[in-house]
Write an enzyme that holds these catalytic residues in place. Structure first.
Site, PDB file in Angstrom:
ATOM      1  N   GLU A 164      -0.554  -2.569   5.617  1.00 39.54           N
ATOM      2  CA  GLU A 164      -1.718  -2.731   4.677  1.00 39.54           C
ATOM      3  C   GLU A 164      -2.993  -2.645   5.150  1.00 39.54           C
ATOM      4  O   GLU A 164      -3.142  -2.704   6.339  1.00 39.54           O
ATOM      5  CB  GLU A 164      -1.492  -4.183   3.840  1.00 39.54           C
ATOM      6  CG  GLU A 164      -0.290  -4.474   3.337  1.00 39.54           C
ATOM      7  CD  GLU A 164      -0.189  -3.846   1.721  1.00 39.54           C
ATOM      8  OE1 GLU A 164      -1.184  -2.888   1.583  1.00 39.54           O
ATOM      9  OE2 GLU A 164       0.834  -3.937   1.229  1.00 39.54           O
ATOM     10  N   CYS A 181       0.968  -1.258  -0.077  1.00 39.40           N
ATOM     11  CA  CYS A 181      -0.186  -0.080  -0.003  1.00 39.40           C
ATOM     12  C   CYS A 181       0.970   1.270   0.038  1.00 39.40           C
ATOM     13  O   CYS A 181       0.261   2.056  -0.751  1.00 39.40           O
ATOM     14  CB  CYS A 181      -1.040   0.133   1.179  1.00 39.40           C
ATOM     15  SG  CYS A 181      -2.527   0.410   0.876  1.00 39.40           S
TER      16      CYS A 181
END
Length: 239
Positions: free
Chosen positions: A112, A2
């Site tokens: 994440e 991410c």
């Protein structure tokens, strides 16, 4: 991946573990919420211009988000925080760096965000916020994430040093949360990976950590870039 990670080790520890020859001063301090375009600490090996037969291992500051040397400007850096392993040797933006400018990015772990099952089917205003997870080696050891770095010179003559993290398909603890994860380099392969004189076989040195990783939910405070501190990697208390 991410686009956030934690790296809290101090300079003295990094110098010892990575057997550093030179460390410029100052370097970015410990961070628990590193985001794209932030300055990061990296391990590199360079051949001095006055001694091309000698290799020097350094701790250096790089900016996260690769800017290829041929770029017109650095505006696209935030889109190049990751380099996909599967296409790494075919992309012009990464090909030269893969051959001669490989680095290690020390990390405690990375974050994440997981969307609860069925959330995507709800109207946008009714979707619950994504839950952040901290993913790290289960035994507490540090991660040496595999990266590439580049030098870019502005029209005004100023130099910018940037980097990207190599990622691959996520597995096990990471795969259920997100589909990508950073690749790492084992300690016994650090020398080969960093060697600027080794142009072939570099991709064979990389690992995709799997079962050795652990993931747990953390506070949503990490979702705000300005927040930082060790409390961000603490496991979320069970309700």
């Amino acid at each position: 991946m991410c686009g956030r990670y934690a790296s809290s080790a101090d300079t003295d520890w990094l110098e010892e573990v990575f057997e550093i020859d030179e460390t410029p001063d100052p370097l970015p301090g410990p961070r628990y919420n590193i985001a794209p375009t932030d300055p990061v600490v990296a391990v590199v090996e360079r051949m001095p211009k006055d001694a091309p037969d000698r290799v020097v291992r350094k701790l250096v500051e790089l900016r996260w988000g690769l800017v290829p040397s041929w770029s017109r400007d650095p505006k696209g850096a935030a889109r190049m925080i990751n380099a996909r392993f599967e296409t790494l040797d075919s992309k012009p933006a990464f090909r030269r760096a893969l051959a001669v400018r490989r680095c290690l990015l020390p990390a405690d772990g990375f974050y994440e965000w997981y969307a609860p099952e069925g959330a995507s089917e709800l109207p946008a205003k009714r979707r619950p916020p994504k839950q952040p997870f901290f993913i790290h080696p289960a035994d507490g050891s540090p991660m040496a994430m595999a990266g590439l770095y580049e030098f870019w010179k502005s029209p005004a003559g100023e130099w910018l040093s940037t980097c990207t993290i190599i990622t691959t398909t996520a597995t096990d603890a990471v795969g259920r949360i997100h589909d990508r994860m950073p690749m790492t380099v084992r300690p016994d392969r650090w020398d080969a990976w960093l060697d600027p004189g080794r142009a072939d076989g570099a991709l064979d040195l990389l690992d995709a950590p799997g079962a050795e990783l652990e993931a747990y939910a953390v506070s949503r405070l990490v979702s705000t870039v300005g927040n930082d501190g060790p409390e961000l990697i603490e496991p979320l208390a069970e309700s």
